[in-house]
Design a protein around this motif. Structure first.
Motif, PDB file in Angstrom:
ATOM      1  N   SER A  29      -9.971  61.705 -80.370  1.00  0.00           N
ATOM      2  CA  SER A  29     -11.094  61.660 -80.107  1.00  0.00           C
ATOM      3  C   SER A  29     -11.842  60.235 -80.182  1.00  0.00           C
ATOM      4  N   ILE A  30     -13.293  60.231 -79.674  1.00  0.00           N
ATOM      5  CA  ILE A  30     -13.736  59.568 -79.614  1.00  0.00           C
ATOM      6  C   ILE A  30     -15.308  59.758 -80.295  1.00  0.00           C
ATOM      7  N   ILE A  31     -15.554  59.015 -81.122  1.00  0.00           N
ATOM      8  CA  ILE A  31     -16.656  58.598 -81.862  1.00  0.00           C
ATOM      9  C   ILE A  31     -17.651  57.574 -81.406  1.00  0.00           C
ATOM     10  N   ILE A  32     -18.858  58.368 -80.751  1.00  0.00           N
ATOM     11  CA  ILE A  32     -20.269  57.585 -80.150  1.00  0.00           C
ATOM     12  C   ILE A  32     -20.487  56.887 -80.727  1.00  0.00           C
ATOM     13  N   LYS A  33     -21.350  57.344 -81.990  1.00  0.00           N
ATOM     14  CA  LYS A  33     -21.951  57.199 -83.109  1.00  0.00           C
ATOM     15  C   LYS A  33     -22.745  57.787 -83.443  1.00  0.00           C
TER      16      LYS A  33
ATOM     17  N   ASN B 201     -20.897  61.314 -83.555  1.00  0.00           N
ATOM     18  CA  ASN B 201     -20.767  62.218 -82.375  1.00  0.00           C
ATOM     19  C   ASN B 201     -19.640  61.931 -81.765  1.00  0.00           C
ATOM     20  N   ILE B 202     -18.933  63.165 -81.899  1.00  0.00           N
ATOM     21  CA  ILE B 202     -17.188  62.729 -81.450  1.00  0.00           C
ATOM     22  C   ILE B 202     -17.301  63.756 -80.208  1.00  0.00           C
ATOM     23  N   LEU B 203     -16.829  63.013 -79.619  1.00  0.00           N
ATOM     24  CA  LEU B 203     -16.567  63.789 -78.109  1.00  0.00           C
ATOM     25  C   LEU B 203     -14.717  64.251 -78.811  1.00  0.00           C
ATOM     26  N   SER B 204     -14.378  65.258 -78.488  1.00  0.00           N
ATOM     27  CA  SER B 204     -13.472  66.274 -78.931  1.00  0.00           C
ATOM     28  C   SER B 204     -12.019  66.390 -77.790  1.00  0.00           C
TER      29      SER B 204
ATOM     30  N   TYR C 138     -13.461  68.098 -74.476  1.00  0.00           N
ATOM     31  CA  TYR C 138     -12.989  67.120 -73.228  1.00  0.00           C
ATOM     32  C   TYR C 138     -11.657  67.216 -72.744  1.00  0.00           C
ATOM     33  N   TRP C 139     -11.465  67.063 -71.854  1.00  0.00           N
ATOM     34  CA  TRP C 139      -9.892  67.214 -71.171  1.00  0.00           C
ATOM     35  C   TRP C 139      -9.148  65.479 -71.504  1.00  0.00           C
ATOM     36  N   ASN C 140     -10.140  65.018 -71.501  1.00  0.00           N
ATOM     37  CA  ASN C 140      -9.195  63.169 -72.152  1.00  0.00           C
ATOM     38  C   ASN C 140     -10.433  62.922 -72.302  1.00  0.00           C
ATOM     39  N   PRO C 141     -10.531  63.060 -73.525  1.00  0.00           N
ATOM     40  CA  PRO C 141     -12.659  62.487 -74.381  1.00  0.00           C
ATOM     41  C   PRO C 141     -12.341  60.676 -74.124  1.00  0.00           C
ATOM     42  N   SER C 142     -11.142  59.918 -74.156  1.00  0.00           N
ATOM     43  CA  SER C 142     -11.207  58.383 -74.096  1.00  0.00           C
ATOM     44  C   SER C 142     -11.032  57.914 -72.462  1.00  0.00           C
ATOM     45  N   ALA C 143     -10.578  58.971 -71.572  1.00  0.00           N
ATOM     46  CA  ALA C 143     -10.787  58.199 -70.566  1.00  0.00           C
ATOM     47  C   ALA C 143     -12.033  58.913 -69.812  1.00  0.00           C
ATOM     48  N   PHE C 144     -12.847  59.940 -70.203  1.00  0.00           N
ATOM     49  CA  PHE C 144     -14.583  60.171 -69.667  1.00  0.00           C
ATOM     50  C   PHE C 144     -15.345  59.523 -70.471  1.00  0.00           C
ATOM     51  N   TYR C 145     -15.882  59.015 -71.678  1.00  0.00           N
ATOM     52  CA  TYR C 145     -15.903  58.066 -72.217  1.00  0.00           C
ATOM     53  C   TYR C 145     -16.175  56.247 -71.475  1.00  0.00           C
ATOM     54  N   GLN C 146     -14.955  56.257 -71.040  1.00  0.00           N
ATOM     55  CA  GLN C 146     -14.490  54.812 -70.335  1.00  0.00           C
ATOM     56  C   GLN C 146     -14.814  55.315 -68.555  1.00  0.00           C
ATOM     57  N   SER C 147     -15.026  56.556 -68.856  1.00  0.00           N
ATOM     58  CA  SER C 147     -15.417  56.800 -66.877  1.00  0.00           C
ATOM     59  C   SER C 147     -16.969  56.419 -67.113  1.00  0.00           C
ATOM     60  N   TYR C 148     -17.275  57.223 -67.811  1.00  0.00           N
ATOM     61  CA  TYR C 148     -18.838  57.356 -68.157  1.00  0.00           C
ATOM     62  C   TYR C 148     -19.992  55.879 -68.438  1.00  0.00           C
ATOM     63  N   LYS C 149     -19.085  55.355 -69.077  1.00  0.00           N
ATOM     64  CA  LYS C 149     -19.414  54.268 -69.644  1.00  0.00           C
ATOM     65  C   LYS C 149     -18.823  52.514 -68.555  1.00  0.00           C
TER      66      LYS C 149
END
Length: 485
Positions: free
Chosen positions: A125-129, A132-135, A139-150
């Motif tokens: 899981s990724i906590i943005i702020k 706000n959790i990307l679960s 999401y197929w892979n929250p870490s990959a999605f968030y890194q890609s988005y950044k």
């Protein structure tokens, strides 16, 4: 033919130049393909333990892999998953001019490496702020999605071609069933976003801002079903930008994209073979049985914005503790192959399933959605339907009844976390299927709807993770899979 260039001598000379350039480029392209096969261009090996689709900047290879970056799970055939892998499609790869010391490509290589590294993270899981959790449940892979988005926010640049004139180019519908088309064009043309660049040399992708909906309005002769004028306009537009600028010819259009929500968007794109087969097509009509290719094309959500805004009843759906007395709801015209089956089996047949062709005059469409646990979303003539997004807004679980529909943003979203897909052959068992959904499962699906709602909102001004950004992220993922050496 629909001419975009200026009339007179300039138009004639430009036309001759365009024809000569097209023939010359076709010959060069054919020769390059022959050389590619002779040299065994498609053979490759993994580098430094990375998937074999990743090459260092020093290697001038060009690849468009069937991508697998965001999950190790194999997607279903009709799912759109923009991920990076060692697989390659069977169709040809466009020839690309090699450019030394390409900083853009080096930056993209670093982005790919960072995303791959994030994809292997142990924390699911990724906590943005603000909690706000990307679960990983959504999401197929929250870490990959968030890194890609950044990485997208940090690097991605889009050049919007200035060629073409109003109303067909640089404009689009913003207050009807094709609103997602016009709103994106307007945001790229006039919005204060970080992605648009006036420096074409610094762009990762090139946007052709024509509106297929306006083509139909201004060029199509009603009741003829003749789409030739649409194809001619697209053909002329590509000839214009490929003659005036070097970017299309450099990649055979692979780093260019168009966007259309009209049903005839795919047909219009046939006006140029490279646009249809090679470029990124962002389409509401994302039918994988009719040429939509999830490895390069993007599925666009369809939203019917009456008056340009979300219906006030859908802005704040009732809280979870408010009972929804109706099991399921649908009201809509009988067209296409699926809706007649639905109405044959369920129209007026069961008091729990409210299925109508025409909604009774004493009932409100959105009130009916808000009273229902499940909203039936059958395809019509084409696969897309605004009901899916309306159901998301209403927190009414979408029940997707469609064949070959590549669902929007399914390169990062697990649609099974907030919707139910029912095979057409199972329509006679529809009530049995919905009744079998446990209360815990129903609440899980509603939580999923709340989590993904922001991805389907058209905000003004735009906000992080909203529809505008998710569309761009889908284009960004496809651009990551394009290597320009």
């Amino acid at each position: 033919m629909v001419m975009i260039m200026k009339s007179g001598a300039d138009s004639a000379s430009a036309g001759l130049l365009s024809t000569f350039s097209f023939l010359l480029l076709s010959a060069v392209f054919a020769a390059s393909i022959a050389v590619v096969f002779l040299l065994g261009y498609f053979s490759h090996k993994p580098i430094h333990g990375l998937p074999s689709s990743f090459y260092s900047p020093s290697q001038p290879q060009f690849q468009i892999p069937t991508v697998e970056l965001l999950s190790h799970t194999r997607p279903a055939p009709d799912q759109s998953r923009a991920v990076l892998s060692s697989e390659f499609p069977s169709k040809f790869k466009p020839a690309v001019t090699r450019r030394a010391e390409n900083k853009l490509e080096q930056g993209l290589a670093r982005a790919r490496a960072a995303i791959l590294d994030a994809a292997s993270a142990t924390n699911p899981s990724i906590i943005i702020k603000n909690n706000n959790i990307l679960s990983p449940a959504i999401y197929w892979n929250p870490s990959a999605f968030y890194q890609s988005y950044k990485e997208m926010e940090r690097r991605f640049k889009v050049y919007v071609y200035q060629e073409g004139e109003l109303p067909i180019v640089h404009d689009g519908p913003c207050k009807d069933i094709y609103s997602s088309e016009g709103r994106f064009i307007h945001e790229m043309e006039h919005g204060n976003n970080r992605f648009k660049t006036s420096n074409a040399q610094a762009a990762h992708v090139y946007f052709m801002p024509f509106s297929v909906t306006w083509m139909v309005k201004y060029l199509y002769k009603p009741n003829t079903y003749n789409v030739t004028p649409l194809k001619a306009f697209v053909s002329d537009y590509v000839k214009l930008i490929s003659t005036k600028h070097p970017f299309w010819n450099r990649t055979q259009g692979a780093d260019h994209f168009m966007l259309s929500c009209h049903d005839w968007g795919p047909k219009a794109s046939q006006g140029n073979g490279l646009l249809y087969n090679t470029s990124i097509r962002v389409l509401c009509n994302a039918n994988s049985s009719e040429g939509f290719d999830p490895t390069k094309d993007v599925s666009l959500p369809e939203i019917h914005l009456y008056g340009g805004i979300v219906n006030p009843k859908l802005i704040s759906p009732p809280p979870s503790n408010i009972s929804r007395p109706d099991l399921a709801f649908f009201a809509g015209g009988i067209h296409g192959p699926i809706r007649p089956i639905l109405l044959k089996h369920w129209r007026g047949k069961d008091t729990d399933l409210h299925v109508y062709e025409y909604l009774p005059k004493d009932q409100d469409y959105y009130d009916s959605m808000l009273r229902s646990k499940f909203c039936l979303c059958p395809s019509g003539y084409e696969v897309a339907s605004p009901r899916i997004v309306e159901a998301i807004y209403a927190e009414c679980i979408p029940v997707i009844l469609s064949d070959h529909y590549v669902l929007p943003f399914s390169d990062v979203l697990r649609w099974e976390a907030f919707s139910i897909q029912v095979d057409i052959s199972e329509i006679p068992r529809l009530k049995e299927i919905l009744v079998a959904v446990s209360e815990d499962e129903y609440l899980r699906l509603k939580e999923g709807l709340r989590a993904v709602r922001r991805h389907f909102l058209l905000n003004q001004p735009v906000k992080r993770f909203d529809m505008f950004h998710m569309i761009l992220h889908s284009v960004w993922l496809r651009r990551l899979n394009l290597r320009v050496g």
